[in-house]
Design a protein around this motif. Structure first.
Motif, short mmCIF file in Angstrom:
data_model
loop_
_atom_site.label_atom_id
_atom_site.label_comp_id
_atom_site.label_asym_id
_atom_site.label_seq_id
_atom_site.Cartn_x
_atom_site.Cartn_y
_atom_site.Cartn_z
N ALA A 150 0.85 -1.20 0.00
CA ALA A 150 0.00 0.00 0.00
C ALA A 150 0.88 1.25 0.00
N THR A 151 1.25 1.74 1.17
CA THR A 151 2.13 2.92 1.24
C THR A 151 3.59 2.54 1.06
N GLY A 152 3.92 1.29 1.34
CA GLY A 152 5.31 0.84 1.23
C GLY A 152 6.09 0.91 2.52
N GLY A 153 5.48 1.42 3.60
CA GLY A 153 6.21 1.61 4.84
C GLY A 153 6.77 0.32 5.43
N SER A 154 5.93 -0.70 5.52
CA SER A 154 6.39 -1.97 6.11
C SER A 154 7.44 -2.64 5.24
N ALA A 155 7.24 -2.61 3.93
CA ALA A 155 8.20 -3.24 3.03
C ALA A 155 9.55 -2.53 3.11
#
Length: 227
Positions: A152-157
């Motif tokens: 989604a936002t890419g934060g966790s990845a």
């Protein structure tokens, strides 16, 4: 006779970073995604059809691993000049939804090593925070398939990749595999890690004001584990 139709919800490949690779845009793939997106799909069907897509994604991810020439002798006595994978691999799942992709990896990579990373939102800072990680001790010498179904936002990845880099894994040896991505998440993620390759099944329209992927499929983990 049914009339073939072309996929209509995939973002144009021209609009995505060059390090992003999607599955071939076929009517069959569109049909699989239609099933798992449907809010009325049973849990059994959701498991079955999402697993089919995961298997396709893992196979595509393996296509991006380096190979070397290898010559073998066939049962007929003939010599065959073929290929073999170069180096060792491992999978790393981002908990908990990423665990759903481990079986697909094990089905095509016998005895593959798998690590796990748990990242959650810090309630005080609203930023992704590492809570747990366990990876093979020799992970720096392996090619890593990073597994998480949704980007989604890419934060966790991004946080997960930072963990891998901290363990000595070169950025170019990481391949991130997911079912659905948002264009915003891909741009953020690929700008941060331009050498890393992304294999995604589908690129959706974007994010809503709550940072949910639209049209998306809801919360993958909740639908997978019925929580």
């Amino acid at each position: 006779m049914a009339t073939p139709v072309s996929p209509t919800t995939q973002t144009s490949p021209a609009a995505i970073p060059p390090s992003v690779f999607t599955l071939p845009h076929t009517a069959q793939l569109e049909a699989l995604y239609t099933i798992i997106r449907d809010r009325d799909t049973s849990r059994g069907d959701f498991l079955f059809y999402s697993d089919r897509i995961i298997r396709l994604l893992v196979e595509e991810g393996l296509n991006h691993l380096p190979v070397v020439a290898k010559t073998v002798e066939t049962p007929t006595g003939a010599v065959y000049k073929g290929l073999a994978f170069e180096g060792k691999i491992c999978g790393v799942s981002i908990l908990r939804a990423g665990e759903a992709m481990e079986a697909g990896l094990r089905e095509v990579c016998r005895s593959v090593r798998i690590g796990k990373i748990l990242i959650q939102r810090d309630e005080e800072t609203a930023q992704p925070k590492l809570f747990y990680s366990k990876v093979p001790p020799d992970i720096a010498n392996r090619y890593v398939l990073l597994l998480d179904p949704m980007l989604a936002t890419g934060g966790s990845a991004i946080k997960a990749v930072e963990v891998l880099l901290g363990h000595g894994v070169p950025e170019a040896r990481i391949i991130f595999i997911n079912l659905i991505s948002s264009p915003e998440g891909l741009q953020t993620f690929c700008t941060k890690f331009p050498q890393l390759r992304v294999i995604t099944g589908w690129i959706d329209q974007g994010l809503d004001d709550k940072a949910y992927i639209i049209p998306g499929l809801g919360d993958f983990g909740e639908r997978r584990y019925c929580t």
